[in-house]
Motif scaffolding. Structure first.
Motif, mmCIF file in Angstrom:
data_model
loop_
_atom_site.group_PDB
_atom_site.id
_atom_site.type_symbol
_atom_site.label_atom_id
_atom_site.label_comp_id
_atom_site.label_asym_id
_atom_site.label_seq_id
_atom_site.Cartn_x
_atom_site.Cartn_y
_atom_site.Cartn_z
ATOM 1 N N LYS A 60 17.103 9.460 6.668
ATOM 2 C CA LYS A 60 16.628 8.150 6.191
ATOM 3 C C LYS A 60 15.184 8.240 5.697
ATOM 4 N N TRP A 61 14.295 8.817 6.514
ATOM 5 C CA TRP A 61 12.884 8.870 6.124
ATOM 6 C C TRP A 61 12.629 9.903 5.041
ATOM 7 N N GLY A 62 13.437 10.949 4.990
ATOM 8 C CA GLY A 62 13.334 11.902 3.879
ATOM 9 C C GLY A 62 13.678 11.219 2.568
ATOM 10 N N ALA A 63 14.730 10.393 2.571
ATOM 11 C CA ALA A 63 15.119 9.647 1.365
ATOM 12 C C ALA A 63 14.039 8.643 0.974
ATOM 13 N N ALA A 64 13.404 8.028 1.965
ATOM 14 C CA ALA A 64 12.321 7.083 1.663
ATOM 15 C C ALA A 64 11.162 7.801 0.977
ATOM 16 N N LEU A 88 0.848 -1.197 0.000
ATOM 17 C CA LEU A 88 0.000 0.000 0.000
ATOM 18 C C LEU A 88 0.882 1.245 0.000
ATOM 19 N N ARG A 89 1.215 1.708 -1.195
ATOM 20 C CA ARG A 89 2.167 2.811 -1.351
ATOM 21 C C ARG A 89 1.725 4.101 -0.672
ATOM 22 N N SER A 90 0.457 4.433 -0.769
ATOM 23 C CA SER A 90 0.025 5.697 -0.159
ATOM 24 C C SER A 90 0.163 5.636 1.358
ATOM 25 N N ALA A 122 12.169 8.620 -2.586
ATOM 26 C CA ALA A 122 12.159 7.407 -3.413
ATOM 27 C C ALA A 122 10.740 7.028 -3.826
ATOM 28 N N MET A 123 9.777 7.257 -2.946
ATOM 29 C CA MET A 123 8.388 6.911 -3.260
ATOM 30 C C MET A 123 7.708 7.956 -4.126
ATOM 31 N N ALA A 124 8.247 9.153 -4.170
ATOM 32 C CA ALA A 124 7.590 10.258 -4.871
ATOM 33 C C ALA A 124 7.392 9.981 -6.351
ATOM 34 N N GLY A 125 8.213 9.142 -6.953
ATOM 35 C CA GLY A 125 8.075 8.841 -8.373
ATOM 36 C C GLY A 125 7.067 7.752 -8.690
ATOM 37 N N HIS A 126 6.563 7.077 -7.672
ATOM 38 C CA HIS A 126 5.601 5.992 -7.895
ATOM 39 C C HIS A 126 4.244 6.582 -8.269
ATOM 40 N N LEU A 176 0.145 12.816 -3.375
ATOM 41 C CA LEU A 176 0.563 12.839 -1.980
ATOM 42 C C LEU A 176 1.792 13.703 -1.738
ATOM 43 N N GLY A 177 2.487 14.092 -2.811
ATOM 44 C CA GLY A 177 3.614 15.005 -2.637
ATOM 45 C C GLY A 177 3.058 16.334 -2.184
#
Length: 120
Positions: free
Chosen positions: A87-91, A61-63, A94-98, A105-106
């Motif tokens: 770490k969580w900023g990078a996560a 569940l990506r969102s 990384a998800m922003a392109g999905h 959600l950005g």
């Protein structure tokens, strides 16, 4: 009433775990992290968010992953934990392109959180 909020969150989480209502449990764990943080139970708040994030990851569940990663980033920044914030900023990045995350959600809040990381 913070004590009442914590008691209610604990009760709802117990019920949802017993019923195995996974999608609802994900959100309740994230929401419960707020009164936990305000009650200075930062470790419990992080544990709730991490449990929710890991469960969302398992379910794909990506969102929900995004929302939890952003909440973990926010918590890390509030605690001035640069390593965890990075770490969580990078996560989040990384998800922003999905497709399930990009655009919808950005948020402006995430841009603000990124600025806080840079400031730290």
């Amino acid at each position: 009433d913070l004590d009442l909020a914590l008691e209610a969150a604990d009760g709802v989480i117990r019920i949802l775990r017993a019923d195995r209502t996974s999608a609802t449990l994900l959100r309740i764990l994230r929401w419960a992290s707020v009164p936990l943080k305000l009650a200075n139970r930062v470790g419990d708040a992080a544990a709730a968010l991490l449990e929710s994030y890991n469960h969302a990851t398992h379910l794909g569940l990506r969102s929900e992953m995004w929302h939890n990663a952003e909440a973990l980033l926010d918590l890390s920044l509030d605690c001035e934990d640069t390593s965890s914030a990075t770490k969580w900023g990078a996560a989040c990045v990384a998800m922003a392109g999905h497709p399930m995350v990009a655009g919808r959600l950005g948020s402006a809040n995430f841009a603000y959180l990124q600025a806080r990381i840079a400031f730290m």
